[in-house]
Motif scaffolding. Structure first.
Motif, PDB file in Angstrom:
ATOM      1  N   GLY A 148       1.933   9.829 -10.266  1.00 60.64           N
ATOM      2  CA  GLY A 148       1.476   9.457 -11.317  1.00 60.64           C
ATOM      3  C   GLY A 148       0.628  10.698 -11.833  1.00 60.64           C
ATOM      4  N   ALA A 149      -0.401  11.589 -10.070  1.00 58.25           N
ATOM      5  CA  ALA A 149      -0.936  11.857 -10.653  1.00 58.25           C
ATOM      6  C   ALA A 149      -1.139  13.431 -10.393  1.00 58.25           C
ATOM      7  CB  ALA A 149      -2.502  12.135 -10.078  1.00 58.25           C
ATOM      8  N   LYS A 150       0.406  13.699 -10.263  1.00 58.43           N
ATOM      9  CA  LYS A 150       1.127  15.535  -9.896  1.00 58.43           C
ATOM     10  C   LYS A 150       2.157  15.236 -11.523  1.00 58.43           C
ATOM     11  CE  LYS A 150       5.227  17.227  -7.865  1.00 58.43           C
ATOM     12  NZ  LYS A 150       5.482  17.469  -6.634  1.00 58.43           N
ATOM     13  N   ALA A 151       2.269  13.828 -11.745  1.00 57.46           N
ATOM     14  CA  ALA A 151       2.869  14.468 -14.294  1.00 57.46           C
ATOM     15  C   ALA A 151       2.077  14.422 -14.836  1.00 57.46           C
ATOM     16  CB  ALA A 151       3.970  12.983 -14.148  1.00 57.46           C
ATOM     17  N   GLN A 152       1.013  13.724 -14.504  1.00 58.73           N
ATOM     18  CA  GLN A 152      -0.137  14.037 -15.379  1.00 58.73           C
ATOM     19  C   GLN A 152      -1.787  14.157 -14.728  1.00 58.73           C
ATOM     20  OE1 GLN A 152       0.002  11.561 -19.245  1.00 58.73           O
ATOM     21  NE2 GLN A 152      -2.031  12.429 -20.035  1.00 58.73           N
ATOM     22  N   PRO A 153      -2.683  15.582 -14.740  1.00 55.45           N
ATOM     23  CA  PRO A 153      -3.511  15.537 -13.744  1.00 55.45           C
ATOM     24  C   PRO A 153      -4.951  15.011 -14.532  1.00 55.45           C
ATOM     25  CG  PRO A 153      -2.350  17.324 -12.880  1.00 55.45           C
ATOM     26  CD  PRO A 153      -1.132  16.147 -13.918  1.00 55.45           C
ATOM     27  N   SER A 154      -5.374  13.930 -13.996  1.00 59.26           N
ATOM     28  CA  SER A 154      -6.524  13.333 -14.664  1.00 59.26           C
ATOM     29  C   SER A 154      -7.185  12.790 -14.117  1.00 59.26           C
ATOM     30  CB  SER A 154      -5.172  12.231 -16.069  1.00 59.26           C
ATOM     31  OG  SER A 154      -5.328  11.246 -15.137  1.00 59.26           O
ATOM     32  N   LYS A 155      -8.632  11.926 -14.631  1.00 61.63           N
ATOM     33  CA  LYS A 155      -9.433  11.933 -13.975  1.00 61.63           C
ATOM     34  C   LYS A 155      -8.808   9.964 -13.415  1.00 61.63           C
ATOM     35  CE  LYS A 155     -12.392   9.464 -16.422  1.00 61.63           C
ATOM     36  NZ  LYS A 155     -13.856   9.144 -16.252  1.00 61.63           N
ATOM     37  N   LEU A 156      -8.569   9.432 -14.117  1.00 59.96           N
ATOM     38  CA  LEU A 156      -8.324   8.421 -14.134  1.00 59.96           C
ATOM     39  C   LEU A 156      -6.740   8.474 -12.348  1.00 59.96           C
ATOM     40  CD1 LEU A 156      -8.398   5.321 -14.528  1.00 59.96           C
ATOM     41  CD2 LEU A 156      -6.858   5.459 -16.347  1.00 59.96           C
ATOM     42  N   GLY A 157      -6.075   9.147 -12.965  1.00 63.11           N
ATOM     43  CA  GLY A 157      -4.754   9.594 -12.369  1.00 63.11           C
ATOM     44  C   GLY A 157      -5.259   9.817 -10.897  1.00 63.11           C
ATOM     45  N   GLU A 158      -6.099  10.716 -10.456  1.00 63.30           N
ATOM     46  CA  GLU A 158      -6.989  10.663  -9.260  1.00 63.30           C
ATOM     47  C   GLU A 158      -7.486   9.369  -8.694  1.00 63.30           C
ATOM     48  OE1 GLU A 158      -6.526  13.234  -6.796  1.00 63.30           O
ATOM     49  OE2 GLU A 158      -5.769  14.932  -7.916  1.00 63.30           O
ATOM     50  N   ILE A 159      -8.398   9.034  -9.402  1.00 61.46           N
ATOM     51  CA  ILE A 159      -8.725   7.342  -9.373  1.00 61.46           C
ATOM     52  C   ILE A 159      -7.925   6.641  -8.502  1.00 61.46           C
ATOM     53  CG2 ILE A 159     -10.141   4.987 -10.257  1.00 61.46           C
ATOM     54  CD1 ILE A 159     -11.623   7.248 -12.225  1.00 61.46           C
ATOM     55  N   TRP A 160      -7.246   6.015  -9.678  1.00 64.58           N
ATOM     56  CA  TRP A 160      -5.927   5.394  -8.760  1.00 64.58           C
ATOM     57  C   TRP A 160      -5.570   6.204  -7.272  1.00 64.58           C
ATOM     58  CZ3 TRP A 160      -2.996   4.926 -14.889  1.00 64.58           C
ATOM     59  CH2 TRP A 160      -4.024   3.700 -15.006  1.00 64.58           C
ATOM     60  N   LEU A 161      -5.332   7.143  -6.891  1.00 67.85           N
ATOM     61  CA  LEU A 161      -4.589   8.109  -6.287  1.00 67.85           C
ATOM     62  C   LEU A 161      -5.942   7.462  -4.737  1.00 67.85           C
ATOM     63  CD1 LEU A 161      -2.271   8.979  -3.955  1.00 67.85           C
ATOM     64  CD2 LEU A 161      -4.002  10.797  -5.067  1.00 67.85           C
ATOM     65  N   GLY A 162      -6.800   7.871  -5.865  1.00 71.34           N
ATOM     66  CA  GLY A 162      -8.539   7.967  -4.409  1.00 71.34           C
ATOM     67  C   GLY A 162      -7.885   5.779  -3.971  1.00 71.34           C
ATOM     68  N   VAL A 179       1.099  -1.332   0.146  1.00 71.02           N
ATOM     69  CA  VAL A 179      -0.517   0.648  -0.121  1.00 71.02           C
ATOM     70  C   VAL A 179       0.990   1.328   0.158  1.00 71.02           C
ATOM     71  CG1 VAL A 179      -1.726  -1.396   0.713  1.00 71.02           C
ATOM     72  CG2 VAL A 179      -0.663  -0.499   2.441  1.00 71.02           C
ATOM     73  N   ARG A 180       2.172   1.283   0.564  1.00 70.15           N
ATOM     74  CA  ARG A 180       2.927   3.019   0.462  1.00 70.15           C
ATOM     75  C   ARG A 180       2.987   2.392  -0.233  1.00 70.15           C
ATOM     76  NH1 ARG A 180       6.285   2.678   6.208  1.00 70.15           N
ATOM     77  NH2 ARG A 180       5.163   1.807   7.737  1.00 70.15           N
ATOM     78  N   LEU A 181       3.336   1.574  -1.218  1.00 75.45           N
ATOM     79  CA  LEU A 181       4.003   1.726  -2.971  1.00 75.45           C
ATOM     80  C   LEU A 181       3.197   2.393  -3.693  1.00 75.45           C
ATOM     81  CD1 LEU A 181       6.764   1.766  -4.640  1.00 75.45           C
ATOM     82  CD2 LEU A 181       5.841  -0.763  -5.075  1.00 75.45           C
ATOM     83  N   ALA A 182       2.234   1.746  -3.019  1.00 79.12           N
ATOM     84  CA  ALA A 182       0.398   2.158  -4.334  1.00 79.12           C
ATOM     85  C   ALA A 182       0.489   3.376  -4.345  1.00 79.12           C
ATOM     86  CB  ALA A 182      -0.547   1.274  -3.784  1.00 79.12           C
ATOM     87  N   VAL A 183       0.558   3.434  -2.968  1.00 76.67           N
ATOM     88  CA  VAL A 183       0.583   5.643  -2.896  1.00 76.67           C
ATOM     89  C   VAL A 183       1.119   6.628  -3.414  1.00 76.67           C
ATOM     90  CG1 VAL A 183      -0.072   7.561  -0.658  1.00 76.67           C
ATOM     91  CG2 VAL A 183      -0.602   5.543  -0.470  1.00 76.67           C
ATOM     92  N   GLU A 184       2.684   5.974  -2.924  1.00 80.97           N
ATOM     93  CA  GLU A 184       3.652   6.816  -3.710  1.00 80.97           C
ATOM     94  C   GLU A 184       3.656   6.646  -5.044  1.00 80.97           C
ATOM     95  OE1 GLU A 184       8.292   6.316  -4.555  1.00 80.97           O
ATOM     96  OE2 GLU A 184       7.459   4.435  -3.111  1.00 80.97           O
ATOM     97  N   TRP A 185       3.141   5.575  -6.144  1.00 81.19           N
ATOM     98  CA  TRP A 185       3.150   5.665  -7.169  1.00 81.19           C
ATOM     99  C   TRP A 185       1.747   6.710  -7.762  1.00 81.19           C
ATOM    100  CZ3 TRP A 185       4.935  -0.031  -9.048  1.00 81.19           C
ATOM    101  CH2 TRP A 185       6.272  -0.223  -8.658  1.00 81.19           C
TER     102      TRP A 185
END
Length: 527
Positions: free
Chosen positions: A200-214, A190-196
């Motif tokens: 990713g969401a910072k490198a290219q903000p997007s809906k899918l990026g925010e979903i993965w982060l959520g 989970v720590r790695l999941a949050v980090e990546w």
């Protein structure tokens, strides 16, 4: 081709050694096609066995690198594709072989397909196209589920190594980081999941990026941050109703149930048949008031929408460990009861009953489906089984009576319910005081009401009558537990049943909503 260290192989079997011996003999005879077939067979049971890879190295050293022996074919056996992957790697094309290994891992994730040196080599991470790797990992996530079964975690970790090497070589690639986060989350990292996901969401903000982060924040138990990320995803695309379900689930986990229900209502106003929202809404409504009618409505929706985009577990999760919804209740067993047929069932009938019998099931429609095989047992034998020693002499609940009665539901299924022989037989079993046979017959009637809406009013009347007869007797609690599982009961009857077993009429579920319902079906886009 580099040899595989002896300690790396996790699976071994006599069949692999037989195939290996046959492959070695074929190679010595120059029968290359035969050798290829045996090596493909050996790989399916021992994919990292060093001796197999030694023989693959001999094929790789031939003209054409042995690839002509394993041409790409539709619906090819998994061992065939894996052998081609290793030969591609030996030919200097590991980036072309990796998707083949990932495909094998998706089909059989408990086997260590990727536990070979060329997969963990940093050179692969530098060679592979980040977009191709992201798509490969996303397909793998679709196949392995969320979370991945514990026995698959170790074999799948090799793909995290590939992603680490690719990220080190290619930098902040949003899709790769997001897909990597999805896999890390499934494997408990989970720590790695949050980090990546955050990178990713910072490198290219997007809906899918925010979903993965959520999703990553949820796995880490960081619910407020998960909610914020998912709200940002909605802002990117207000028409994606699946994210509304995500927001509702997160709000429910934060004990903000009224807000959660408003999000589902808002989404259902736009599309009343959107599967993710329908499943979430019925689950949250059941959590709010404990009315089994919400689960029955969900079961109806599942039956009427077999091609939903995602696989959901809401119904199963709500029914789990609830008396009769998810299995037989715990407690002292009732008397064995009488059987209306004094005859000896066949040995085949006994075997078939024992084969399906269990004290647990996912939900009532699943129990109904499980009993389908008993259509091959004649009704008189199912009734006779109720008096069989394996049933009557059991001191603990075995479920045998339940399954014999459920089997009756599959006989004469073409008959209209009210005039059917299956209804007549089950009602006949209700005569007398409550015992294991009458209890099983009543549950079979309730189960049928779950799967056939036209039977609900009739079954509800039977259940209400039985509850009224026993309300002040010693078997009141047993009948009340069954009544709370029955569709179509009016509110006073449900409240009577709840009061009889001394539980609140509106139970409050506190557990987190399990997100496996959002596991995509094969071929759809994972998150």
């Amino acid at each position: 081709m580099a040899p595989v260290p002896l300690l790396s192989f996790l699976v071994d079997s006599p069949s692999a050694h037989r195939d290996l011996a046959s492959a070695r003999d074929a190679l010595d005879r120059g029968a290359m096609a035969d050798a290829a077939g045996h090596l493909a067979g050996a790989l399916t049971s021992a994919p990292t066995l060093p001796e197999i890879h030694e023989l693959l190295s001999r094929l790789a050293a031939t003209a054409g690198g042995g690839l002509d022996l394993f041409p790409a074919e539709p619906y090819e056996p998994v061992g065939h594709a894996v052998a081609r992957a290793h030969l591609l790697a030996a030919a200097g094309r590991p980036e072309d072989g990796l998707p083949l290994l990932a495909q094998a891992s998706g089909s059989h994730p408990d086997l260590d397909w990727a536990g070979v040196p060329w997969v963990s080599d940093p050179a692969l991470g530098a060679r592979v196209d980040p977009g191709l790797l992201a798509r490969t990992i996303m397909r793998l996530c679709t196949a392995v589920g969320d979370p991945a079964p514990v026995e698959t975690v170790s074999p799948l970790r090799h793909y995290l190594t590939v992603i680490r090497n690719a990220v080190a070589a290619h930098g902040e690639q949003a899709m790769l980081l997001g897909a990597g986060s999805a896999l890390a989350r499934r494997l408990g990292e989970v720590r790695l999941a949050v980090e990546w996901a955050g990178r990713g969401a910072k490198a290219q903000p997007s809906k899918l990026g925010e979903i993965w982060l959520g999703y990553a924040y949820r796995s880490a138990g960081r619910m407020p941050e998960a909610l914020a990320a998912l709200r940002r995803a909605v802002a990117y695309d207000p028409d994606d109703l699946s994210v509304y379900a995500d927001v509702a689930a997160t709000l429910a986990d934060l004990d903000r149930l009224d807000e959660a229900l408003r999000w589902t209502e808002l989404a259902l106003e736009r599309d009343p048949d959107f599967d993710c929202v329908v499943h979430t809404a019925h689950r949250l409504r059941y959590r709010a008031d404990g009315d089994v009618g919400h689960l029955v409505a969900l079961a109806d929706f599942v039956r009427d929408h077999p091609d939903d985009a995602h696989e959901h577990t809401d119904l199963e999760e709500c029914c789990r460990e609830t008396p009769w919804l998810g299995g037989m209740p715990a407690g002292a067993p009732l008397p064995a009861g009488r059987a209306p047929v004094n005859a000896e069932p066949s040995a085949d009938a006994v075997r078939r009953l024992l084969r399906v019998a269990t004290t647990n099931w996912a939900h009532p429609p699943a129990a109904y489906d499980r009993a389908l095989g008993l259509v091959l047992v004649e009704p008189w034998e199912l009734l006779a089984l109720l008096a069989h020693p394996s049933v009557t002499e059991a001191r603990q609940p075995t479920g045998l009576e339940v399954w014999a009665c459920l089997g009756l539901l599959h006989h004469g299924s073409e008959e209209p319910w009210l005039d059917s022989s299956r209804r007549r037989l089950l009602l006949g079993l209700l005569d007398g005081g409550l015992d294991r046979v009458t209890q099983a017959a009543l549950f079979a009637l309730i189960t049928y009401a779950w799967v056939d809406p036209e039977a609900r009013a009739d079954v509800a009347a039977v259940v209400a009558g039985r509850l009224s007869e026993t309300a002040s007797g010693p078997s009141a609690r047993a009948v009340a537990e069954l009544a709370l599982a029955a569709p179509g009961l009016d509110r006073p009857t449900r409240e009577l049943a709840a009061a009889t077993i001394r539980v609140p009429a509106i139970p409050r579920q506190r557990g987190r909503i399990v997100w496996r319902r959002f596991t995509p079906k094969r071929g759809s886009n994972p998150r």
